[in-house]
Write an enzyme that holds these catalytic residues in place. Structure first.
Site: not given
Length: 474
Positions: A55, A134, A136, A216, A224, A273, A343, A362, A364
């Protein structure tokens, strides 16, 4: 990765391992794993094609009550033995299908991810998209929260929490990580090595390959664990296995895990990321002789990601809490720019390895609250749009954004600041997601309406505890 390939392999494994229960799992629309279980005799080779009925009317964002019947079709290569249940249990991830037409259900997140991977191949751009998230998370010892007509609160506790440095613990042994200083001291300050190691070993046991684990930045047990990259659909499957193993391993230790992006005020939030590259045969299409060793294809992919980031965030950072993390002025990736070093740029080019095979982008902005099938699929569609339309991202932003003069910083566009804003952006900019019928208009409309009603408006209606501190004495 599972060595199982066919339904016959799975049926033989069930007999060999003397499986007692078969657990069938699938993803609901917002992003939680769902399941039901059957005895092994219900799974035969033709079950993988015929499916099993259930269902669908009670699954969030799915069918109406008058069209509730649906099918799950188990996917043989996803099978693994569950590491937590008392009874010997074989788990399989399933695709969702319409019982009348037999067609894949358009609101099934895994189906959307499969269509994105197929669209990439059909485009001729690449054979495969690799993803490496990655994620966390926080490991807490206690969590209490409630909101009703006369009160609203949450209470977090962790033996690692810096706020407990003066608590009577009979004895309190100290070694509480300072705020923003949890990256990454050895034990006894890092008290969770054994838990994380067990998480890693359990994940490897069920076929999810791990590259690293560590404490972390934040106090109170932020962690992480990074998975080895894999193709889009396989990696989205792995994210679900990852969350399942991490939560249940913590539960064994009497602890609890949250993937909320920002559970703690005044300390780092949890991001996810996502490393991303496109390959054709044995060639990494992102490797070249341009900026930071990138190809023109990679730059166009970045252009697509940056152009569509405001709407893309509706899938990669899809909660109101996500925008407690994506706040300007911190390390959060809120600047619509790309860089090999910065970053706080949305797109970064990791420079860990000079190898052409390791070249990747990457992204982020995402966080681990996202539905990985939808988040990765949307990322891929934005990159494809950038490549097909040759959307160049402009010059990189390698300056320290924190040192820019206010007039110069004002020229750097930033991500939207709320879930409402990104949902509005998605409503205005989603044509790129509809290509190849990957996301359908119905999926976009349902996502926006579900999120607006159940999350944005639900938060808007409720007083916030800090509002009492600000306004009670007015």
């Amino acid at each position: 990765m599972s060595t199982l390939k066919t339904p016959k392999d799975v049926v033989e494994l069930m007999k060999k391992e003397k499986v007692e229960i078969v657990d069938l799992r699938f993803m609901d629309f917002p992003g939680l794993w769902q399941h039901f279980s059957v005895p092994p005799r219900e799974i035969e080779e033709d079950t993988f094609e015929a499916g099993l009925g259930f269902d669908g009317s009670s699954i969030r964002g799915w069918q109406a009550i008058n069209e509730s019947d649906m099918l799950v079709r188990p996917v043989a290569e996803t099978a693994f033995i569950d590491p937590f249940f008392a009874a010997k249990t074989l788990v399989m991830i399933c695709n969702i299908c319409d019982p009348v037409t037999g067609e894949d259900y358009t609101r099934d997140p895994r189906n959307i991810a499969r269509k994105a991977a197929n669209y990439l191949k059909a485009s001729g751009i690449a054979d495969v998209a690799y993803f490496g998230p990655e994620a966390e998370f926080f490991i807490f010892d206690d969590i209490r929260f409630d909101q009703n007509e006369h009160e609203g609160y949450y209470h977090i506790d962790s033996v690692e929490g810096r706020w407990n440095s003066g608590r009577m613990e009979n004895p309190n042994l100290g070694y509480k990580p300072r705020y923003k200083e949890g990256y990454f001291p050895v034990p006894p300050t890092d008290s969770q090595q054994d838990i994380r190691s067990e998480m890693v070993l359990t994940l490897e046991k069920i076929g999810v390959l791990i590259e690293t684990q560590h404490h972390e930045v934040a106090t109170a047990g932020q962690a992480e664990i990074d998975m080895r990259f894999a193709p889009l659909v396989e990696m989205a499957d792995n994210v679900l296995k990852y969350k399942y193993v991490i939560k249940n391993t913590a539960h064994k230790y009497g602890k609890t895990v949250t993937f909320m992006p920002k559970p703690i005020f005044n300390d780092n939030g949890s991001g996810m990321h996502v490393h991303f590259s496109l390959w054709k045969g044995d060639q990494n299409l992102f490797a070249g002789d341009g900026y930071a060793g990138l190809s023109e294809t990679a730059l166009y992919a970045i252009g697509g990601l940056l152009k569509h980031t405001p709407s893309l965030l509706a899938f990669t950072s899809p909660t109101t809490n996500s925008y407690k993390r994506l706040v300007p002025g911190f390390e959060a990736p809120v600047n619509l720019a790309y860089s090999s070093r910065n970053r706080s740029a949305c797109c970064r080019i990791p420079m860990y390895s000079p190898s052409a095979k390791a070249k990747r982008v990457e992204f982020r902005c995402p966080d681990p609250s996202c539905n990985p099938y939808l988040g990765f699929a949307a990322m891929l569609m934005a990159a494809i749009d950038g490549i097909q339309n040759k959307i160049h991202p402009g010059d990189p932003m390698d300056k320290d954004l924190y040192d820019l003069e206010p007039e110069e910083l004002a020229k750097v566009p930033q991500t939207p600041g709320s879930l409402r804003e990104v949902l509005n952006a998605l409503e205005a900019d989603h044509k790129y997601l509809l290509m190849g019928d990957v996301f359908t208009p119905d999926v976009i409309e349902t996502w926006i309406s579900y999120k607006m009603k159940n999350e944005v408006q639900a938060i808007d209606l409720r007083p916030h505890p800090w509002e009492f501190a600000l306004y009670f004495d007015i």
